[in-house]
Design an enzyme around this catalytic site. Structure first.
Site, PDB file in Angstrom:
ATOM      1  N   HIS A 119      19.944  24.771 111.059  1.00  0.00           N
ATOM      2  CA  HIS A 119      21.285  25.088 112.061  1.00  0.00           C
ATOM      3  C   HIS A 119      20.948  26.875 112.425  1.00  0.00           C
ATOM      4  CE1 HIS A 119      23.392  26.316 108.482  1.00  0.00           C
ATOM      5  NE2 HIS A 119      24.145  27.173 109.102  1.00  0.00           N
ATOM      6  N   HIS A 143      22.611  30.697 113.133  1.00  0.00           N
ATOM      7  CA  HIS A 143      23.780  31.800 112.981  1.00  0.00           C
ATOM      8  C   HIS A 143      23.538  32.711 114.170  1.00  0.00           C
ATOM      9  CE1 HIS A 143      24.404  31.118 108.452  1.00  0.00           C
ATOM     10  NE2 HIS A 143      24.881  30.246 109.158  1.00  0.00           N
ATOM     11  N   GLU A 147      26.431  27.455 117.527  1.00  0.00           N
ATOM     12  CA  GLU A 147      25.085  27.149 116.722  1.00  0.00           C
ATOM     13  C   GLU A 147      24.515  26.262 117.193  1.00  0.00           C
ATOM     14  OE1 GLU A 147      26.492  27.032 112.900  1.00  0.00           O
ATOM     15  OE2 GLU A 147      27.829  28.824 112.984  1.00  0.00           O
TER      16      GLU A 147
HETATM   17 ZN   LIG Z   1      25.794  28.244 108.747  1.00  0.00          ZN
END
Ligand SMILES: [Zn+2]
Length: 180
Positions: free
Chosen positions: A79, A81, A24
């Site tokens: 962020h 995924h 990530e």
């Molecule tokens: Zn997440």
């Protein structure tokens, strides 16, 4: 509430997410009001960066300090995924400590970049409308009612695809070959 991103910034986020795979990526979103002006990557120092993110605190502090200096607001955080949809995980919801921040997520399920933004207040998750456009959007006065998560993500996907199509159509035309 909505957030306005320029196509370059959306592309930048997708590129960061792809570069970090299988991990990530994470970072800060700076701007003014609803307008995103800069996305700043922060190293992910989580012990299991494939499944989590934890921003390097020293780097985060530096960015926050510089933002203050440039009079830019911290609009939120992003962020990625790497394998799933851009929907907050139970951990994302649990660790969201800033009720006024926008939490943007880049999902790379099946390798396609999808973008979504969320407000997370005391574990209550609500979508934030994302507008990807080169020009400042005209904001409708009607309040965004409770819209299904899927609908919001779908519109972001469409905007993202539209942007990609647009950027392809902006490529220079094929050279003209003179005929004698
Ligand atoms: Zn997440």
């Amino acid at each position: 509430m909505h957030l306005w991103l320029k196509p370059e910034q959306a592309q930048e986020l997708a590129a960061y997410a792809r570069a970090a795979q299988p991990n990530e990526c994470c970072g800060v979103i700076l701007g003014r009001g609803e307008a995103v002006e800069q996305v700043v990557p922060i190293p992910n120092v989580a012990s299991e960066p494939k499944y989590n993110y934890h921003m390097d605190e020293k780097a985060l502090l530096k960015v926050l300090y510089e933002a203050e200096h440039k009079q830019r607001e911290v609009i939120g955080f992003y962020h990625s995924h790497p394998r799933t949809e851009p929907i907050p995980s139970p951990t994302d919801t649990k660790l969201a400590n800033y009720p006024d921040a926008a939490y943007m997520i880049v999902g790379l399920r099946n390798g396609e970049a999808r973008l979504a933004a969320w407000s997370i207040k005391r574990s209550q998750v609500a979508p934030i409308k994302l507008i990807i456009s080169a020009d400042k959007p005209v904001v409708e006065t009607a309040q965004l009612t409770i819209v299904q998560k899927r609908a919001i993500i779908a519109s972001a996907i469409i905007a993202f695809i539209f942007m990609l199509v647009l950027s392809l159509s902006l490529l220079p035309p094929a050279p003209i070959i003179p005929l004698h």
